[in-house]
Scaffold this motif. Structure first.
Motif, mmCIF file in Angstrom:
data_model
loop_
_atom_site.group_PDB
_atom_site.id
_atom_site.type_symbol
_atom_site.label_atom_id
_atom_site.label_comp_id
_atom_site.label_asym_id
_atom_site.label_seq_id
_atom_site.Cartn_x
_atom_site.Cartn_y
_atom_site.Cartn_z
ATOM 1 N N THR A 207 0.823 -1.213 0.000
ATOM 2 C CA THR A 207 0.000 0.000 0.000
ATOM 3 C C THR A 207 0.853 1.257 0.000
ATOM 4 O O THR A 207 0.595 2.204 -0.756
ATOM 5 N N ALA A 211 1.281 4.087 -2.980
ATOM 6 C CA ALA A 211 0.983 5.500 -2.719
ATOM 7 C C ALA A 211 2.120 6.390 -3.209
ATOM 8 O O ALA A 211 1.872 7.456 -3.799
ATOM 9 N N THR A 214 2.118 6.673 -6.961
ATOM 10 C CA THR A 214 1.048 7.546 -7.452
ATOM 11 C C THR A 214 1.327 9.017 -7.159
ATOM 12 O O THR A 214 1.182 9.875 -8.044
ATOM 13 N N HIS A 215 1.722 9.323 -5.939
ATOM 14 C CA HIS A 215 1.791 10.716 -5.501
ATOM 15 C C HIS A 215 3.203 11.302 -5.514
ATOM 16 O O HIS A 215 3.359 12.532 -5.503
ATOM 17 N N ILE A 256 2.534 12.121 1.066
ATOM 18 C CA ILE A 256 1.539 11.063 0.851
ATOM 19 C C ILE A 256 0.232 11.313 1.595
ATOM 20 O O ILE A 256 -0.841 11.346 0.996
ATOM 21 N N ALA A 260 -3.481 11.234 -0.192
ATOM 22 C CA ALA A 260 -4.077 9.908 -0.389
ATOM 23 C C ALA A 260 -5.568 9.935 -0.054
ATOM 24 O O ALA A 260 -6.035 10.728 0.767
ATOM 25 N N ASN A 262 -7.140 6.896 0.696
ATOM 26 C CA ASN A 262 -7.409 5.619 1.357
ATOM 27 C C ASN A 262 -6.930 5.667 2.814
ATOM 28 O O ASN A 262 -6.237 4.775 3.292
#
Length: 480
Positions: A207, A211, A214-215, A256, A260, A262
Motif C-alpha cells: 500500500t 501510494a 502515485t503521488h 503522501i 491519499a 485511502n
C-alpha cells in the motif's frame, strides 16, 4: 480475522532541540532517560516486542548506528534490519526505504513509529494497533488519533466525519489540520470530532509503495535506487549516498498522507505525548500540590508551577521562591527559562550555533562504537578523561602526533597494546603511552571496563589520530 505479524519501523534520526540542554544533536532526546528507567527509544522498541510483532526495523544515521543497537541489546531486544541514512531527508524517504526492504513480503503490515514519543500504557497502545490491522490489510493507510484532553496548540489534528464513532476499529479520515491557534483549538475540542495526530501509521508494504508511485513517483525511483544500491556495513544496511542525495527532503504527511484517499483512523484513548518540550515533560512528572516537579539532585523550596531537573548527581540544584520557571542543569550547561518561553528553545539553539557555542550540539558524554568518554578537566597542555569500554569492545590501533597518554584502570580489566607489547592491566594499575607510539585498548571481559586517561601535549583535539586497524571501519581522523 488473523493477520500477519506486524513489522515495527522505528525512526531514530531527530535532534529534539526544544529539550536542550538534555537533548542535543550529538545525543538527542530519543536516547535519553526523560521519563522512567529507559530511554524513549528503548520504550518504543519494548512496547512493540511481543506476540504479533516481529523484530523492529530501525532507520537512523551513521552517528547513531551503534547507539541504537547497544541500547536494544541492553534491554534484550535484537533488531531486524538497521538502515543507515547517508543524510537526513525527513520521514517520507525513510519510511519508503524501510517499506521497500520489507516488501520481500509485499503484504507485510508495517507500523511506522517515532522513537521519541511517550506512551504510558503499552498494552493499550498495542490493542489500538491491532484494531487497525483489518483496514491496513485491506489497503488502507491507518493513522492513530489521540483523544485530546485540552486545546493543545502544539499538535496537528485529525478531523473525523460528522457522526463518526471513535470507538470503532477504524473509521474514514476526513482530513489533517495543521497546528491551530488557541481559539481554533478550543473550538475543535468543543466540536468533539478532532483528535491529536500521533504521527504513527499502519499499512502494508504494498500500500505505501503504491501510494508513493502515485503521488511521488520521482521520490519512489530515487529511494528504490538507494535501497537497490545499498551495501552491508558491519551488519548495517547503508543506503546509497548518491541516490539518497537526489531524494526530496519531505515529510510523509506532505508527500503522501495529505494526498491519499485511502486513509482511516483509529482512536487511541490512552495517555500519549510527543514530549516536544519541557512543559510536556513536566506534565508527565509526579507534581506536588504546588505543581512543582523535581528530578535528580534537585530541591524546591516555596516554588510554584516549576520544573527543577539536575542531570548530574554531583550538582545539587536548589530552587527558592520560583514561580513558573524551568531549570535544567547539566555538567556543562544550565537552562533557566520562564515556562511561557520554553517553546522558543529551538530558536535559542540556532542562535548558539551562530555564536559557535559548542554546547548547542555536543554533549558532555561523547559516545563511540566501543563505549563513551567524558572530559573531566581540560586545560592548556593537559586533559583528563573518564573512558568506559563496553564488554568485548576495542578502540582502534592508533597513534598520536601531538600527545602522550597515561591510563589508570579503575574498574574491570584492559588488554593494552603498546608497540609490540600486549598485556593485561587490572584495577589500580596504570600504563604510559609515549607520544607517537602505536597503541590500542580493549576490554576482554564480560563487564564494562572503566579507566581514567590523562593526556599531555601541545594539541589535544580528537582529530589527532593516525588509525592503523579498526574493527568499526572508521577512516583516518575519525574520532575515537
Amino acid at each position: 480475522m488473523s493477520h500477519p505479524d506486524i513489522v515495527p519501523v522505528i525512526l531514530c534520526g531527530g535532534s529534539g532541540t526544544r529539550l536542550w540542554p538534555l537533548s542535543r544533536k550529538s545525543y538527542p532526546k530519543q536516547f535519553t532517560q526523560l521519563i522512567g528507567d529507559h530511554s524513549l527509544y528503548q520504550q518504543a522498541a519494548a512496547r512493540l516486542t511481543c506476540e504479533g510483532f516481529v523484530a523492529p526495523v530501525i532507520v537512523t544515521n551513521s552517528d547513531f548506528r551503534f547507539i541504537v543497537t547497544q541500547q536494544l541489546s541492553a534491554i534484550g531486544i535484537d533488531p531486524g534490519t538497521v538502515l543507515i541514512e547517508p543524510e537526513a531527508r525527513n520521514t517520507a524517504p525513510a519510511l519508503l526505504a524501510a517499506a521497500i526492504v520489507i516488501a520481500q513480503n509485499p503484504d507485510a503490515l508495517i507500523l511506522a513509529s517515532p522513537s521519541d514519543h511517550y506512551i504510558q500504557d503499552a498494552s493499550q497502545f498495542r490493542d489500538s494497533v491491532r484494531k487497525g490491522a483489518t483496514a491496513a490489510a485491506a489497503g488502507q493507510i491507518v493513522t492513530f488519533g489521540i483523544t485530546p484532553t485540552r486545546p493543545e496548540t502544539g499538535y496537528g489534528y485529525l478531523e473525523l466525519d460528522e457522526g463518526a464513532a471513535t470507538d470503532a476499529d477504524a473509521t474514514p479520515l476526513k482530513g489533517f489540520v495543521e497546528k491551530p491557534d488557541s481559539q481554533n483549538a478550543a473550538r475543535m475540542i468543543a466540536e468533539g470530532r478532532f483528535l491529536w495526530n500521533s504521527g504513527v501509521f499502519l499499512y502494508s508494504a504494498r500500500t505505501l509503495m503504491d501510494a508513493f508511485r502515485t503521488h511521488a513517483p520521482e521520490l519512489f525511483e530515487n529511494v528504490q535506487s538507494a535501497v537497490t544500491q545499498a551495501r552491508s556495513d558491519l551488519g548495517f544496511l547503508r543506503l546509497d549516498a548518491q541516490a539518497w542525495a537526489r531524494c526530496d527532503d519531505v515529510s510523509v504527511d506532505f508527500a503522501i498522507m495529505e494526498r491519499a484517499d485511502n486513509l482511516s483512523v483509529v482512536t487511541h484513548p490512552g495517555d500519549w505525548s510527543d514530549l516536544g518540550g519541557w512543559e510536556a515533560v513536566r506534565q508527565h512528572m509526579d507534581l506536588d500540590d504546588a505543581g512543582v516537579g523535581t528530578h535528580g539532585a534537585a530541591l524546591a523550596v516555596e516554588c510554584r508551577e516549576t520544573l527543577l531537573r539536575s542531570e548530574n548527581d554531583s550538582l545539587q540544584l536548589v530552587g527558592l521562591g520560583l514561580d513558573n520557571i524551568v531549570v535544567v542543569a547539566m555538567k556543562d550547561a544550565v537552562l533557566v527559562a520562564d515556562r511561557n518561553h520554553v517553546a522558543d528553545l529551538g530558536e535559542v539553539v540556532k542562535q548558539m550555533r551562530v555564536q559557535q557555542i559548542a554546547q548547542a550540539d555536543t554533549s558532555p558524554r561523547d559516545f563511540r562504537p566501543w563505549g563513551f568518554f567524558e572530559t573531566l578537566t581540560l586545560r592548556d597542555r593537559f586533559q583528563v578523561k573518564r573512558i568506559v569500554v563496553n564488554p568485548g569492545a576495542a578502540l582502534s590501533l592508533q597513534s598520536h602526533v601531538h600527545r602522550s597518554e597515561h591510563w589508570i584502570v579503575v574498574a574491570g580489566t584492559a588488554r593494552v597494546t603498546v608497540d609490540d607489547e600486549v598485556k593485561l592491566v587490572s584495577e589500580n594499575q596504570s600504563v604510559y603511552v609515549p607520544l607517537g607510539v602505536v597503541h590500542r585498548m580493549e576490554n576482554p571481559g564480560k563487564v564494562a571496563m572503566e579507566l581514567i586517561e590523562v593526556q599531555t601535549g601541545t594539541y589535544l583535539g580528537e582529530d589527532d589520530i593516525i588509525r592503523y586497524k579498526d574493527v568499526y571501519a572508521r577512516g583516518q581522523g575519525a574520532k575515537g
